[in-house]
Design a protein around this motif. Structure first.
Motif, mmCIF file in Angstrom:
data_model
loop_
_atom_site.group_PDB
_atom_site.id
_atom_site.type_symbol
_atom_site.label_atom_id
_atom_site.label_comp_id
_atom_site.label_asym_id
_atom_site.label_seq_id
_atom_site.Cartn_x
_atom_site.Cartn_y
_atom_site.Cartn_z
ATOM 1 N N ARG A 156 0.800 -1.226 0.000
ATOM 2 C CA ARG A 156 0.000 0.000 0.000
ATOM 3 C C ARG A 156 0.835 1.281 0.000
ATOM 4 O O ARG A 156 0.290 2.371 0.095
ATOM 5 C CB ARG A 156 -0.935 0.009 1.207
ATOM 6 C CG ARG A 156 -1.935 -1.140 1.208
ATOM 7 C CD ARG A 156 -2.854 -1.061 2.403
ATOM 8 N NE ARG A 156 -3.829 -2.152 2.420
ATOM 9 C CZ ARG A 156 -4.747 -2.309 3.371
ATOM 10 N NH1 ARG A 156 -4.808 -1.441 4.379
ATOM 11 N NH2 ARG A 156 -5.601 -3.317 3.304
ATOM 12 N N ASP B 218 3.381 1.818 2.258
ATOM 13 C CA ASP B 218 4.015 2.054 3.558
ATOM 14 C C ASP B 218 5.526 1.860 3.426
ATOM 15 O O ASP B 218 5.994 1.078 2.599
ATOM 16 C CB ASP B 218 3.461 1.096 4.614
ATOM 17 C CG ASP B 218 1.974 1.311 4.863
ATOM 18 O OD1 ASP B 218 1.450 2.362 4.432
ATOM 19 O OD2 ASP B 218 1.347 0.425 5.464
ATOM 20 N N ARG C 227 9.392 1.429 5.479
ATOM 21 C CA ARG C 227 10.148 1.140 6.703
ATOM 22 C C ARG C 227 11.149 2.268 6.943
ATOM 23 O O ARG C 227 11.790 2.746 6.011
ATOM 24 C CB ARG C 227 10.872 -0.207 6.579
ATOM 25 C CG ARG C 227 9.938 -1.391 6.569
ATOM 26 C CD ARG C 227 10.674 -2.715 6.488
ATOM 27 N NE ARG C 227 11.279 -2.909 5.173
ATOM 28 C CZ ARG C 227 12.575 -3.061 4.950
ATOM 29 N NH1 ARG C 227 13.440 -3.015 5.971
ATOM 30 N NH2 ARG C 227 13.042 -3.244 3.745
ATOM 31 N N LYS D 138 4.164 10.223 8.459
ATOM 32 C CA LYS D 138 3.200 9.852 9.497
ATOM 33 C C LYS D 138 3.563 8.490 10.071
ATOM 34 O O LYS D 138 3.711 7.508 9.340
ATOM 35 C CB LYS D 138 1.784 9.812 8.922
ATOM 36 C CG LYS D 138 0.723 9.417 9.946
ATOM 37 C CD LYS D 138 -0.654 9.351 9.304
ATOM 38 C CE LYS D 138 -1.710 8.926 10.312
ATOM 39 N NZ LYS D 138 -3.058 8.825 9.679
ATOM 40 N N LEU D 139 3.717 8.439 11.390
ATOM 41 C CA LEU D 139 4.018 7.178 12.061
ATOM 42 C C LEU D 139 2.773 6.296 12.088
ATOM 43 O O LEU D 139 1.711 6.712 12.527
ATOM 44 C CB LEU D 139 4.485 7.454 13.492
ATOM 45 C CG LEU D 139 4.667 6.230 14.397
ATOM 46 C CD1 LEU D 139 5.738 5.298 13.846
ATOM 47 C CD2 LEU D 139 5.001 6.667 15.822
ATOM 48 N N LEU D 140 2.927 5.056 11.608
ATOM 49 C CA LEU D 140 1.827 4.095 11.652
ATOM 50 C C LEU D 140 1.973 3.145 12.838
ATOM 51 O O LEU D 140 1.035 2.945 13.591
ATOM 52 C CB LEU D 140 1.774 3.296 10.346
ATOM 53 C CG LEU D 140 1.505 4.105 9.069
ATOM 54 C CD1 LEU D 140 1.486 3.171 7.858
ATOM 55 C CD2 LEU D 140 0.182 4.868 9.179
ATOM 56 N N ARG D 141 3.184 2.594 12.994
ATOM 57 C CA ARG D 141 3.414 1.671 14.112
ATOM 58 C C ARG D 141 4.912 1.367 14.220
ATOM 59 O O ARG D 141 5.687 1.642 13.315
ATOM 60 C CB ARG D 141 2.636 0.366 13.919
ATOM 61 C CG ARG D 141 2.988 -0.395 12.654
ATOM 62 C CD ARG D 141 2.057 -1.585 12.458
ATOM 63 N NE ARG D 141 2.339 -2.314 11.230
ATOM 64 C CZ ARG D 141 1.883 -1.956 10.049
ATOM 65 N NH1 ARG D 141 1.126 -0.866 9.925
ATOM 66 N NH2 ARG D 141 2.171 -2.680 8.976
ATOM 67 N N ILE E 32 7.174 1.734 10.880
ATOM 68 C CA ILE E 32 6.448 1.710 9.617
ATOM 69 C C ILE E 32 5.767 3.061 9.498
ATOM 70 O O ILE E 32 5.048 3.483 10.420
ATOM 71 C CB ILE E 32 5.408 0.577 9.557
ATOM 72 C CG1 ILE E 32 6.068 -0.782 9.848
ATOM 73 C CG2 ILE E 32 4.723 0.570 8.198
ATOM 74 C CD1 ILE E 32 7.173 -1.159 8.896
ATOM 75 N N VAL E 33 5.990 3.746 8.383
ATOM 76 C CA VAL E 33 5.462 5.100 8.223
ATOM 77 C C VAL E 33 4.745 5.235 6.881
ATOM 78 O O VAL E 33 4.915 4.426 5.974
ATOM 79 C CB VAL E 33 6.585 6.156 8.312
ATOM 80 C CG1 VAL E 33 7.288 6.079 9.657
ATOM 81 C CG2 VAL E 33 7.590 6.006 7.171
ATOM 82 N N ARG E 34 3.974 6.290 6.792
ATOM 83 C CA ARG E 34 3.339 6.681 5.540
ATOM 84 C C ARG E 34 3.936 8.025 5.133
ATOM 85 O O ARG E 34 3.996 8.956 5.943
ATOM 86 C CB ARG E 34 1.823 6.795 5.740
ATOM 87 C CG ARG E 34 1.044 7.221 4.495
ATOM 88 C CD ARG E 34 1.020 6.163 3.411
ATOM 89 N NE ARG E 34 0.613 4.842 3.862
ATOM 90 C CZ ARG E 34 -0.653 4.463 4.028
ATOM 91 N NH1 ARG E 34 -1.649 5.319 3.832
ATOM 92 N NH2 ARG E 34 -0.928 3.226 4.413
#
Length: 200
Positions: free
Chosen positions: A30, A32, A34, A63-66, A73-75
């Motif tokens: 999608r 995302d 690393r 944007k931090l996802l997790r 993992i970021v966007r």
């Protein structure tokens, strides 16, 4: 031996910018990405006002996802698919040095140490600080020595403690190293068998 400015550039410190992280490739399909953080507290990476693609490069919206085992993992704004995310692999993220200014003039950041001349108490130049490393126990200054040290070569890892680094003068461009004390302690801690092996 590389000069101080070259060492700083290689370590991600150049022209008033400091490298704080790098993209490590795509995650999933999608878009995302690393992200590996190079800050002492990894999550501090997301507290800076802006992250830039390269030194003095364009600002990126990240944007931090997790959390992930090796970072986050970021966007990234504008990255819509796996191909775009993978294309970012190896891209370094920088922040302006001004964003890292210490609150007190006597304070400094570990990144400030890179490229400093290493001198002994008499002022004689031992080499330069190539990097600040931490292998789990404590911060170590990696010195590239002007003259090889028997049994150790051109590199020495000095514990960043007051006993071994009594003076750090950022403006003066040097760190004083109690080198003889370190050598004496370091040699005494080495395995005698290793010493004999190295002497062959």
């Amino acid at each position: 031996m590389a000069n101080a400015s070259e060492e700083r550039r290689q370590r991600g410190i150049e022209d008033g910018w400091i490298c704080v992280g790098a993209f490590a490739g795509a995650h999933g399909v999608r878009g995302d990405v690393r992200l590996k953080s190079f800050t002492d507290v990894p999550s501090a990476l997301f507290a800076y006002p802006s992250l830039h693609k390269g030194a003095n490069g364009p600002a990126l919206k990240v944007k931090l996802l997790r959390d992930a085992p090796d970072g986050f993992i970021v966007r990234v704004d504008g990255v819509m698919n796996r191909e775009d995310a993978q294309a970012l692999k190896g891209t370094r993220l920088y922040v302006s040095r001004e964003a890292l200014e210490a609150e007190d003039e006597d304070e400094f950041y570990l990144a400030d140490l890179i490229g400093l001349e290493a001198r002994d108490a008499s002022g004689a130049v031992l080499g330069i600080v190539r990097a600040v490393e931490n292998f789990g126990a404590e911060d170590l200054l990696e010195l590239v020595l002007t003259k090889p040290l028997k049994g150790l070569g051109r590199h020495a890892f000095i514990p960043f403690r007051k006993a071994y680094v009594p003076v750090v003068d950022i403006r003066g461009g040097f760190a004083e190293i109690a080198f003889d004390d370190w050598v004496e302690t370091h040699i005494s801690e080495r395995d005698p068998d290793d010493m004999e092996e190295g002497a062959k």
